[in-house]
Design a protein around this motif. Structure first.
Motif, PDB file in Angstrom:
ATOM      1  N   ALA A 556      37.879  49.105  44.819  1.00 29.96           N
ATOM      2  CA  ALA A 556      38.000  48.538  43.482  1.00 29.96           C
ATOM      3  C   ALA A 556      37.388  47.138  43.428  1.00 29.96           C
ATOM      4  O   ALA A 556      36.672  46.796  42.471  1.00 29.96           O
ATOM      5  N   LEU A 557      37.639  46.320  44.437  1.00 27.87           N
ATOM      6  CA  LEU A 557      37.045  44.977  44.494  1.00 27.87           C
ATOM      7  C   LEU A 557      35.520  45.040  44.431  1.00 27.87           C
ATOM      8  O   LEU A 557      34.873  44.274  43.708  1.00 27.87           O
ATOM      9  N   LEU A 558      34.932  45.942  45.213  1.00 23.83           N
ATOM     10  CA  LEU A 558      33.473  46.005  45.330  1.00 23.83           C
ATOM     11  C   LEU A 558      32.829  46.825  44.229  1.00 23.83           C
ATOM     12  O   LEU A 558      31.600  46.833  44.110  1.00 23.83           O
ATOM     13  N   ASP A 559      33.650  47.569  43.466  1.00 24.70           N
ATOM     14  CA  ASP A 559      33.109  48.451  42.435  1.00 24.70           C
ATOM     15  C   ASP A 559      32.189  49.495  43.051  1.00 24.70           C
ATOM     16  O   ASP A 559      31.095  49.775  42.552  1.00 24.70           O
ATOM     17  N   GLU A 608      31.408  36.743  38.399  1.00 23.28           N
ATOM     18  CA  GLU A 608      31.514  37.789  39.409  1.00 23.28           C
ATOM     19  C   GLU A 608      32.890  37.781  40.062  1.00 23.28           C
ATOM     20  O   GLU A 608      33.489  38.833  40.300  1.00 23.28           O
ATOM     21  N   ARG A 609      33.424  36.586  40.332  1.00 23.04           N
ATOM     22  CA  ARG A 609      34.757  36.522  40.934  1.00 23.04           C
ATOM     23  C   ARG A 609      35.819  37.043  39.966  1.00 23.04           C
ATOM     24  O   ARG A 609      36.747  37.749  40.360  1.00 23.04           O
ATOM     25  N   THR A 610      35.664  36.696  38.684  1.00 21.24           N
ATOM     26  CA  THR A 610      36.617  37.181  37.681  1.00 21.24           C
ATOM     27  C   THR A 610      36.552  38.694  37.552  1.00 21.24           C
ATOM     28  O   THR A 610      37.579  39.378  37.461  1.00 21.24           O
ATOM     29  N   ALA A 671      50.785  41.159  45.525  1.00 17.03           N
ATOM     30  CA  ALA A 671      51.110  39.740  45.338  1.00 17.03           C
ATOM     31  C   ALA A 671      49.838  38.903  45.273  1.00 17.03           C
ATOM     32  O   ALA A 671      49.737  37.960  44.471  1.00 17.03           O
ATOM     33  N   ALA A 672      48.859  39.245  46.108  1.00 17.33           N
ATOM     34  CA  ALA A 672      47.590  38.508  46.088  1.00 17.33           C
ATOM     35  C   ALA A 672      46.860  38.718  44.768  1.00 17.33           C
ATOM     36  O   ALA A 672      46.264  37.772  44.215  1.00 17.33           O
ATOM     37  N   ALA A 673      46.867  39.948  44.239  1.00 22.61           N
ATOM     38  CA  ALA A 673      46.211  40.214  42.962  1.00 22.61           C
ATOM     39  C   ALA A 673      46.876  39.441  41.829  1.00 22.61           C
ATOM     40  O   ALA A 673      46.212  38.913  40.932  1.00 22.61           O
ATOM     41  N   ILE A 674      48.208  39.359  41.866  1.00 20.36           N
ATOM     42  CA  ILE A 674      48.932  38.591  40.848  1.00 20.36           C
ATOM     43  C   ILE A 674      48.579  37.109  40.958  1.00 20.36           C
ATOM     44  O   ILE A 674      48.352  36.425  39.937  1.00 20.36           O
ATOM     45  N   ALA A 679      45.477  32.383  38.781  1.00 21.08           N
ATOM     46  CA  ALA A 679      44.480  31.330  39.001  1.00 21.08           C
ATOM     47  C   ALA A 679      43.215  31.537  38.176  1.00 21.08           C
ATOM     48  O   ALA A 679      42.307  30.710  38.251  1.00 21.08           O
ATOM     49  N   GLU A 680      43.152  32.625  37.399  1.00 21.71           N
ATOM     50  CA  GLU A 680      41.935  32.950  36.656  1.00 21.71           C
ATOM     51  C   GLU A 680      42.222  32.916  35.149  1.00 21.71           C
ATOM     52  O   GLU A 680      42.714  33.889  34.582  1.00 21.71           O
ATOM     53  N   PRO A 681      41.915  31.808  34.471  1.00 22.03           N
ATOM     54  CA  PRO A 681      42.253  31.680  33.044  1.00 22.03           C
ATOM     55  C   PRO A 681      41.575  32.717  32.166  1.00 22.03           C
ATOM     56  O   PRO A 681      42.063  33.009  31.062  1.00 22.03           O
ATOM     57  N   ALA A 682      40.462  33.284  32.633  1.00 19.60           N
ATOM     58  CA  ALA A 682      39.744  34.249  31.797  1.00 19.60           C
ATOM     59  C   ALA A 682      40.465  35.594  31.725  1.00 19.60           C
ATOM     60  O   ALA A 682      40.115  36.427  30.875  1.00 19.60           O
ATOM     61  N   LEU A 683      41.427  35.832  32.583  1.00 24.84           N
ATOM     62  CA  LEU A 683      42.135  37.115  32.588  1.00 24.84           C
ATOM     63  C   LEU A 683      43.521  36.948  31.976  1.00 24.84           C
ATOM     64  O   LEU A 683      44.307  36.111  32.432  1.00 24.84           O
ATOM     65  N   PRO A 684      43.871  37.734  30.947  1.00 28.83           N
ATOM     66  CA  PRO A 684      45.243  37.694  30.418  1.00 28.83           C
ATOM     67  C   PRO A 684      46.237  38.092  31.507  1.00 28.83           C
ATOM     68  O   PRO A 684      45.895  38.810  32.443  1.00 28.83           O
ATOM     69  N   LEU A 685      47.471  37.660  31.344  1.00 30.84           N
ATOM     70  CA  LEU A 685      48.476  37.871  32.382  1.00 30.84           C
ATOM     71  C   LEU A 685      49.313  39.127  32.183  1.00 30.84           C
ATOM     72  O   LEU A 685      50.229  39.376  32.969  1.00 30.84           O
TER      73      LEU A 685
END
Length: 975
Positions: A556-559, A608-610, A671-674, A679-685
């Motif tokens: 999923a990370l690498l698509d 890309e990180r987002t 937990a890491a994904a959360i 830490a990523e403002p572009a993604l809703p919580l």
């Protein structure tokens, strides 16, 4: 009873008198006829005269013609046996001898003969000082022959005398077995078993003594002393056994503890069914080179295990110096000295937030055979249970990459037969009693040998000067040498001179002040030779802050597809840029991860990180929903409290077992994904909040409760900053729910009320319903029943409106109990029955929960026998499903019902059976059971023991801040 003999006829007297031929049971006729048979069987082939038979069967009520009555009984018994004896009179076991009869059978065909032979064997073994567990096994085989009261229901003085003799033998043998249990210390239900037998047979000195010892071993010293005070008057005159135990308890005599707790040399505890000695050591490196002196020293120290204290060796040094490699090499070298297994854990001490030792303990306890549902939430309790599980065993524990002494201490065994090998970047001077060894970089010769082992002697011999320059440029750091050697091995065209030149121009590995820059040069040489796809995979895999990532999450990370991702990651493993701790999981050495993240920040833009975080979160939430559906048959309204959209279908989950395993194994990735989402403002919580909520729903064992509560706190803080009210409400509810489960009621209520206040729109109805239900539970636990019924009733209405039948049933169960407490009994019973019906269609856990809720209400409605039936049934179902906290709650309810009916012995039995479960899962339940025990023991005339239980209950209630319960216990103590 199994086939005990060769004739095909078998007889059982250790219960109702029965007989079989093969698997077919025989009809033995009327009671007097059966009594005649019993008298002949217990004579063991000897002749029994007719007058003796008459007296033993009929006594003073003999028939008019007693001899004829005996002849008739014998004739009918012969008719029963004749089909199996045939026409051969030699095969008829029942024969006439003089003025009597005899039943000629091999001893092995009568269970009483087998019973007495086994008792004799146990006696011989004990007199010969055989190992205690061997004697106990013989006794357990003997006890398995019993199926009820001996000769149950048979009339006559003979049957009564035999029954009395066998019962005394049985109790005496059980006393011996309990004494052996106490000596070995490996029976979890010892206190309950001893208490039950002592209450059933008061005044027996051996039972009193073993109960005192069992309570003392369980840490219940006051109750142990109280047992003696209560029993003293009923003990035989001159009996000194219990008095001697009392004095030893007062002196805290260590010999009262199990042998394996004091010497470490006793037989290890019996292994749980299916458990194998853990073998968790990673594979050793075939090209391990050097370190002979250090390896010998460590091996000698570990060989000292078995003395008076646990051997602890601490190995420290800079990152990449080879601590883990050496530790694994030595551990594998000495593994045969630790036949009970080897445990291994990477403590990730170099991470920004190392894992709590409690998380590691949960994994160790599962590997040592502890059921997930029995793992307590508190780290200290886990540590105590871990030490108990290792008592008497010889286990090697390797703790890699520790942050400091505090990171290690909860993971240290208590058994002298165990040894611990710890590695850390920091010198662990605060680790009391540890042998310290500082590991430096390799001597030049050993570094060159390492390079040669990997690259090949011919290549090194062809460029000896360049080879020396390469290892010196690597700072003699084993990790760096391995990386560049792997580069050389993978590229035959690359010369040592060219590599040395590259290192010279990357400046360099000579700077060793912190171990980062030198290793970075080596990493850069490997990284810059990667193709575009491999380099991208290397960078993106470092995004989540977790020790390793499973292949589906990496995909999923690498698509990329899982097959494509697997090929990429295996290539990185081959280049020593990744490691694979177990099949299908991939991780970094911490220094390599730091380098990969530096490259990620330098080469990949924020978009890309987002996008990578977005893909990981999407997959994790979709799969977590699948897991929740498989585990609990959750309502659709429960699966998405915020209606967070997901694009990925998620990984399919087959059943509840796979669901729990997946969620437990991926807890750190989740937990890491959360954390990445926060830490990523572009993604809703919304997805991150729902993922945390799914963690709390599926992981019913509550081993992760504190972690989930902390995640919820972080989510709430970030959501509040961003003004995202839906995720904020869910995070507040989730934190409150997790705190409730660890008995932090005041904090829980504050969080839940904050969640309720945030749910002001229809979009928040799902969160509001869940929050109200937890708020009702909190009010109930504090005795505010009207308020509790109001909250639970509102929750039930909301769930009904949402079409969530299972959740509605759960809310109705809470409503019904509090409603009954306010006197609205008819309304309560109707609600409880509807709730149980709704939950019965939602999987076994929900169905059992519905039965438990119904039982609570039936008790309050004046229907104790129906309540008891549901409580006992629910307890059996929860026990089978390993839902420990509800098993304990159902047991407590059954104990209360028995106590209220004056069935004091049954109340004590029921409470003692589940008290160990409550101690591991819920302080409130522990206190409730102690209160029930105190009440029942008072009814049995055991005031000192009752007071000890009630005093302990009061202490727990006061610690939890439960004022009403505290007041009730004080009232009991004042009587």
């Amino acid at each position: 009873m199994g086939d005990m003999g060769e004739s095909g006829l078998r007889f059982g007297l250790l219960g109702p008198l029965r007989a079989w031929h093969g698997e077919r049971e025989l009809d033995l006729g009327r009671p007097q006829q059966r009594a005649v048979l019993a008298a002949l069987l217990t004579a063991a082939g000897r002749t029994v005269a007719v007058p003796v038979l008459v007296e033993g069967v009929w006594g003073g009520a003999a028939p008019a013609d007693p001899r004829k009555a005996v002849q008739l009984a014998v004739s009918r018994l012969r008719a029963v046996f004749r089909p199996y004896a045939g026409d051969d009179p030699q095969r008829m076991p029942l024969v006439r001898v003089g003025d009597g009869y005899a039943l000629r059978l091999p001893a092995a065909e009568v269970d009483t003969a087998v019973w007495e032979a086994l008792l004799a064997e146990a006696g011989r073994l004990r007199r010969a000082d055989a190992p205690p567990h061997q004697v106990r096994e013989v006794l357990r085989r003997a006890h398995r022959l019993w199926v009820g009261e001996a000769l149950a229901g048979l009339p006559g003085s003979h049957a009564e005398a035999v029954r009395s003799r066998l019962t005394e033998q049985r109790i005496s043998a059980k006393e011996t077995e309990l004494e052996l249990d106490a000596e070995l210390g490996d029976r979890t239900g010892l206190t309950a078993a001893a208490a039950s037998l002592a209450l059933e047979h008061p005044g027996r000195p051996r039972l009193t003594a073993v109960l005192m010892r069992a309570l003392y071993q369980a840490g219940r010293k006051a109750e142990a002393l109280a047992v003696y005070e209560d029993a003293r008057a009923s003990l035989p005159p001159g009996e000194e056994g219990p008095a001697a135990v009392q004095l030893r308890i007062l002196r805290d005599d260590a010999a009262l503890l199990p042998a394996n707790a004091t010497t470490g040399q006793a037989e290890p505890a019996a292994d749980p069914a299916g458990w194998q000695a853990p073998d968790q050591l990673p594979s050793g490196l075939p090209d391990f080179t050097g370190r002979a002196e250090e390896a010998e020293l460590l091996a000698d120290r570990l060989a000292d295990a078995g003395g008076r204290a646990v051997v602890v060796s601490a190995l420290d040094g800079m990152g990449g110096v080879g601590k883990t490699t050496l530790a694994v090499h030595v551990a594998r070298r000495v593994r045969d000295r630790f036949p009970d297994g080897q445990l291994f854990a990477d403590l990730r001490g170099a991470d920004r937030t190392p894992p709590d030792p409690g998380t590691v303990l949960a994994g160790f306890l599962r590997d040592l055979g502890v059921a997930p549902g029995e793992i307590p939430p508190d780290t200290g309790e886990r540590s105590a249970l871990y030490r108990s599980a290792l008592a008497g065993r010889r286990v090697l524990v390797v703790l890699d990459n520790a942050a400091g002494p505090g990171h290690v201490e909860p993971l240290l065994p208590g058994s002298p037969g165990c040894a611990v090998l710890v590695t850390s970047r920091h010198r662990l001077t605060g680790l009391a009693g540890a042998h310290q060894l500082r590991l430096d970089t390799l001597p030049p010769g050993q570094a060159l040998d390492l390079l040669t082992r990997i690259v090949g002697a011919e290549r090194v011999a062809a460029e000896p000067g360049a080879a020396e320059e390469v290892v010196l440029a690597c700072g003699l750091l084993p990790l760096a040498v391995r990386i560049v050697a792997s580069r050389l091995a993978a590229d035959p065209a690359l010369t040592l001179a060219a590599l040395a030149d590259g290192l010279r121009h990357e400046h360099r590995l000579a700077e060793l002040s912190d171990g980062e820059r030198t290793v970075e040069a080596s990493f850069a040489l490997s990284y810059h030779r990667l193709d575009t796809e491999l380099a991208r995979a290397f960078r993106l895999l470092s995004l989540p802050d977790t020790p390793d990532v499973p292949l589906p999450c990496a995909a999923a990370l690498l698509d990329r597809t899982e097959a494509e991702t697997g090929d990429l990651l295996e290539s990185l493993v081959d280049l020593n840029l990744l490691h694979s701790p177990r099949f299908g999981r991939y991780g970094f050495h911490d220094l390599v991860r730091a380098y990969a993240r530096a490259r990620l920040a330098a080469e990949d833009g924020a978009a890309e990180r987002t996008a990578a975080t977005d893909r990981l979160l999407d997959f994790c939430l979709a799969t977590a929903r699948n897991a929740d559906l498989a585990a609990r048959k959750a309502d659709q309204a429960e699966l998405s409290l915020l209606d967070a959209p997901v694009r990925h279908p998620g990984r399919p989950i087959a059943d509840g077992t796979e669901a729990v395993r997946w969620m437990r194994d991926q807890a750190e990735v989740h937990a890491a994904a959360i954390a990445l989402s926060c830490a990523e403002p572009a993604l809703p919580l919304d997805r991150a909040a729902e993922l945390a909520d799914r963690m709390g729903s599926v992981l019913a064992e509550r081993a992760h409760t504190t972690v989930i509560a902390d995640l919820a706190e972080r989510l709430a803080g970030e959501a509040g900053t961003r003004g995202e009210h839906g995720p904020l409400a869910l995070a507040r509810y989730l934190r409150g729910s997790m705190l409730w489960h660890v008995n932090r009621y005041a904090e829980s209520e504050r969080e839940i009320r904050r969640a309720v206040d945030l749910c002001t729109s229809p979009a928040g109805e799902r969160v509001l319903a869940k929050a109200l239900l937890t708020l009702g539970g909190n009010a109930r636990i504090h005795g505010r029943y009207a308020e509790a019924a109001e909250h639970a009733g509102r929750a039930a209405e909301l769930f009904r409106h949402l079409g969530a039948g299972r959740s509605e049933g759960s809310a109705l169960g809470e409503f019904a109990f509090s409603c009954a407490q306010t006197g609205r009994l008819d309304e309560a019973r109707e609600a409880a029955e509807r709730g149980a019906h709704l939950m019965s269609a939602s999987g076994p856990v929900s169905a059992a929960t519905g039965r438990y809720y119904l039982a609570r209400v039936l008790r309050l409605c004046g229907d104790p026998e129906a309540a008891l039936a549901h409580a006992a049934g629910a307890r059996e179902e929860f026990t089978a499903l390993q839902v420990t906290v509800f098993a304990a709650a159902s047991g407590d309810l059954a104990a209360r019902i028995h106590a209220e009916a004056g069935r004091w012995l049954l109340a004590v039995d029921a409470a003692e059976a589940v008290l160990p479960l409550a101690r591991r899962t819920s302080a409130a339940l522990e206190a409730a059971l102690l209160r029930t025990l105190g009440t029942a023991l008072t009814g049995l005339g055991r005031p000192s023991q009752a007071r000890a239980c009630l005093t302990d209950a009061l202490e727990v209630y006061e610690r939890l801040g439960l004022a009403e319960d505290s007041a009730q216990v004080r009232e009991l103590l004042a009587r």
